[in-house]
Design an enzyme around this catalytic site. Structure first.
Site, PDB file in Angstrom:
ATOM      1  N   THR A   1     -19.408  15.265 -25.547  1.00 28.32           N
ATOM      2  CA  THR A   1     -18.289  14.835 -26.412  1.00 28.32           C
ATOM      3  C   THR A   1     -17.034  14.521 -25.595  1.00 28.32           C
ATOM      4  OG1 THR A   1     -17.689  17.153 -26.697  1.00 28.32           O
ATOM      5  CG2 THR A   1     -19.022  16.135 -28.448  1.00 28.32           C
TER       6      THR A   1
ATOM      7  N   TYR B   1     -11.390  14.434  -7.868  1.00 28.90           N
ATOM      8  CA  TYR B   1     -10.328  13.681  -8.557  1.00 28.90           C
ATOM      9  C   TYR B   1      -9.421  14.661  -9.320  1.00 28.90           C
ATOM     10  CZ  TYR B   1      -8.408  10.702 -12.294  1.00 28.90           C
ATOM     11  OH  TYR B   1      -7.585  10.081 -13.202  1.00 28.90           O
TER      12      TYR B   1
ATOM     13  N   ARG C   1     -15.125  17.565 -24.058  1.00 28.83           N
ATOM     14  CA  ARG C   1     -13.694  17.546 -23.718  1.00 28.83           C
ATOM     15  C   ARG C   1     -12.945  16.936 -24.884  1.00 28.83           C
ATOM     16  NH1 ARG C   1     -12.597  15.154 -18.213  1.00 28.83           N
ATOM     17  NH2 ARG C   1     -12.877  17.286 -17.507  1.00 28.83           N
TER      18      ARG C   1
ATOM     19  N   ASP D   1       0.850  -1.186   0.000  1.00 31.07           N
ATOM     20  CA  ASP D   1       0.000   0.000   0.000  1.00 31.07           C
ATOM     21  C   ASP D   1       0.890   1.242   0.000  1.00 31.07           C
ATOM     22  OD1 ASP D   1      -1.739   2.072   0.541  1.00 31.07           O
ATOM     23  OD2 ASP D   1      -2.946   0.888   1.947  1.00 31.07           O
TER      24      ASP D   1
ATOM     25  N   GLU E   1     -15.469   1.127 -14.601  1.00 29.48           N
ATOM     26  CA  GLU E   1     -15.126   1.138 -16.026  1.00 29.48           C
ATOM     27  C   GLU E   1     -15.469   2.486 -16.678  1.00 29.48           C
ATOM     28  OE1 GLU E   1     -17.325  -0.608 -14.516  1.00 29.48           O
ATOM     29  OE2 GLU E   1     -19.210  -0.753 -15.600  1.00 29.48           O
TER      30      GLU E   1
HETATM   31  P1  NAD Z   1      -6.254   1.705 -12.576  1.00 30.90           P
HETATM   32  O1  NAD Z   1      -7.271   1.971 -11.506  1.00 30.90           O
HETATM   33  O2  NAD Z   1      -6.439   0.527 -13.455  1.00 30.90           O
HETATM   34  O3  NAD Z   1      -4.796   1.631 -11.940  1.00 30.90           O
HETATM   35  C1  NAD Z   1      -4.441   2.285 -10.759  1.00 30.90           C
HETATM   36  C2  NAD Z   1      -3.796   1.254  -9.856  1.00 30.90           C
HETATM   37  O4  NAD Z   1      -3.364   1.903  -8.662  1.00 30.90           O
HETATM   38  C3  NAD Z   1      -4.744   0.124  -9.448  1.00 30.90           C
HETATM   39  O5  NAD Z   1      -4.236  -1.134  -9.831  1.00 30.90           O
HETATM   40  C4  NAD Z   1      -4.815   0.253  -7.935  1.00 30.90           C
HETATM   41  O6  NAD Z   1      -4.902  -0.991  -7.259  1.00 30.90           O
HETATM   42  C5  NAD Z   1      -3.511   0.956  -7.621  1.00 30.90           C
HETATM   43  N1  NAD Z   1      -3.574   1.603  -6.327  1.00 30.90           N
HETATM   44  C6  NAD Z   1      -4.565   2.395  -5.838  1.00 30.90           C
HETATM   45  N2  NAD Z   1      -4.290   2.740  -4.591  1.00 30.90           N
HETATM   46  C7  NAD Z   1      -3.105   2.160  -4.259  1.00 30.90           C
HETATM   47  C8  NAD Z   1      -2.327   2.138  -3.079  1.00 30.90           C
HETATM   48  N3  NAD Z   1      -2.719   2.792  -1.990  1.00 30.90           N
HETATM   49  N4  NAD Z   1      -1.157   1.454  -3.089  1.00 30.90           N
HETATM   50  C9  NAD Z   1      -0.769   0.765  -4.191  1.00 30.90           C
HETATM   51  N5  NAD Z   1      -1.477   0.746  -5.358  1.00 30.90           N
HETATM   52  C10 NAD Z   1      -2.642   1.435  -5.358  1.00 30.90           C
HETATM   53  O7  NAD Z   1      -6.183   3.047 -13.431  1.00 30.90           O
HETATM   54  P2  NAD Z   1      -5.476   3.330 -14.839  1.00 30.90           P
HETATM   55  O8  NAD Z   1      -6.553   3.576 -15.818  1.00 30.90           O
HETATM   56  O9  NAD Z   1      -4.448   2.314 -15.111  1.00 30.90           O
HETATM   57  O10 NAD Z   1      -4.789   4.736 -14.534  1.00 30.90           O
HETATM   58  C11 NAD Z   1      -3.426   4.869 -14.168  1.00 30.90           C
HETATM   59  C12 NAD Z   1      -3.147   6.316 -13.821  1.00 30.90           C
HETATM   60  O11 NAD Z   1      -3.457   7.169 -14.932  1.00 30.90           O
HETATM   61  C13 NAD Z   1      -3.953   6.841 -12.649  1.00 30.90           C
HETATM   62  O12 NAD Z   1      -3.145   7.704 -11.886  1.00 30.90           O
HETATM   63  C14 NAD Z   1      -5.054   7.624 -13.291  1.00 30.90           C
HETATM   64  O13 NAD Z   1      -5.561   8.632 -12.435  1.00 30.90           O
HETATM   65  C15 NAD Z   1      -4.349   8.195 -14.503  1.00 30.90           C
HETATM   66  N6  NAD Z   1      -5.286   8.519 -15.585  1.00 30.90           N
HETATM   67  C16 NAD Z   1      -5.919   7.516 -16.249  1.00 30.90           C
HETATM   68  C17 NAD Z   1      -6.811   7.827 -17.250  1.00 30.90           C
HETATM   69  C18 NAD Z   1      -7.524   6.750 -18.020  1.00 30.90           C
HETATM   70  O14 NAD Z   1      -8.298   7.086 -18.909  1.00 30.90           O
HETATM   71  N7  NAD Z   1      -7.319   5.467 -17.738  1.00 30.90           N
HETATM   72  C19 NAD Z   1      -7.074   9.169 -17.577  1.00 30.90           C
HETATM   73  C20 NAD Z   1      -6.421  10.159 -16.871  1.00 30.90           C
HETATM   74  C21 NAD Z   1      -5.514   9.823 -15.883  1.00 30.90           C
END
Ligand code: NAD
Length: 326
Positions: free
Chosen positions: A221, A151, A285, A52, A193
């Protein structure tokens, strides 16, 4: 030449697990850290720590060497059904901020060479995204700040945190603002999702000539970026001398109704669309890629429909597999 070392925080998540594969392919030694293992395939990491990152002791332990590259992707996050209902605001802010506070501080102490931080398009002011045809998301439009979710506020705070560590402690940071990344092996059910996965699932689950539900009027959008393109942008940013923040997204903006039509087309399944109430986020966006074009001399090029086809195929397989259980 000595093998380069990298640390991927959030390596059990969607983008993190794909990034680990990419770094392995490029020849890095990779340590992954997450609360959980990747859900859909075995991790490619050399070392995977279940831990964690809110815990300072865990951060100190995993930062046991001056890594060449650290990727900080861990966050408490999800799609609109998770971040726009308000029910998870305290967790989203507290958990993600704590992870970033720890990583900036202990990363600096460990003498890491570079750190990537994944910020989000959600930092952009809501007042610039009311017109679905003409949203403004250039990097310099972030202030005066007015994100539409907690967020987004946390991401903006953490961008500033890493930039402050850069100014005061010489931490080499790279910051990208991701715009809706999607692809195979992403969350496709359960409430976290995002729109492309949710729509692909609904299309895959619908009976022939049935209907799917879309939140809102479907005229809102967005643009969506396929995972491989996202990783290409991240790796190019890491190899450049540009700090960011920079958008990593697609400029191919579509209404959610168009996205639904596209999913039905790739599935070859014409369905009715029923509009229902649901959490929505901003009205429009789109990524603005002027800065990435000028700084990295690159921008994503894959058509949305091509990425959606690959994603649909994967989700349709998951839906069929889950039916076998019943
Ligand atoms: P995801 O939720 O699949 O991955 C995030 C991971 O962080 C998860 O596996 C979760 O278990 C882990 N996590 C959360 N809290 C934790 C903790 N306390 N200790 C250890 N691990 C922890 O999300 P993603 O889509 O892979 O996104 C990855 C990053 O990109 C994130 O920071 C997200 O905010 C950013 N982001 C993603 C998107 C998108 O469209 N997917 C868009 C903008 C920003």
């Amino acid at each position: 030449m000595e093998q380069k070392t990298s640390l991927v925080c959030g390596a059990g998540g969607f983008i993190g697990s794909h990034l680990v594969k990419r770094l392995k392919y490029e020849g890095f030694w990779v340590r992954g850290v997450d609360l959980k293992y990747p859900e859909f395939s075995k991790t490619a990491a050399d070392d995977f720590v279940i831990g964690d990152l809110r815990d300072q002791g865990v951060c100190q332990k995993i930062l046991d060497r001056p890594f060449d590259e650290v990727y900080q992707l861990a966050a408490d996050m999800g799609g609109a059904g998770y971040i726009f209902t308000g029910e998870h605001d305290a967790d989203v802010m507290h958990n993600s901020a704590q992870i970033n506070l720890n990583m900036a501080y202990y990363g600096t102490k460990a003498g890491i060479k570079k750190i990537f931080f994944s910020s989000s398009a959600c930092i952009y002011p809501a007042y610039n995204q009311t017109d679905p045809e003409n949203p403004k998301c250039s990097e310099d439009s972030a202030y005066p700040a007015a994100p539409d979710s907690e967020y987004g506020w946390e991401k903006l705070f953490s961008e500033r945190l890493y930039l402050a560590f850069h100014r005061n402690h010489g931490l080499n940071v790279k910051i990208a603002r991701f715009h809706n990344i999607f692809g195979p092996e992403g969350t496709w059910k359960g409430g976290r999702e995002k729109a492309p996965a949710a729509i692909c699932r609904k299309v895959a689950e619908a009976p022939e000539y049935g209907e799917i539900e879309i939140w809102g009027d479907g005229k809102q959008t967005r643009s969506f970026l396929f995972i491989d393109e996202c990783l290409e942008g991240v790796r190019r940013l890491m190899d450049s001398d540009f700090l960011g923040p920079v958008n990593i997204g697609s400029e191919e903006m579509v209404a959610i109704n168009q996205l639904a039509e596209m999913a039905m087309r790739v599935a070859d399944k014409p369905l009715q669309v029923k509009h229902i109430n649901g959490p929505l986020g901003v009205r429009g966006r789109n990524s603005d890629n002027k800065l990435i074009r000028s700084k990295l001399n690159w921008e994503p090029g894959l058509r949305l429909e091509d990425g959606l086809r690959k994603t649909y195929q994967w989700i349709a397989e998951q839906v069929s597999k889950s039916r076998l259980w019943f």
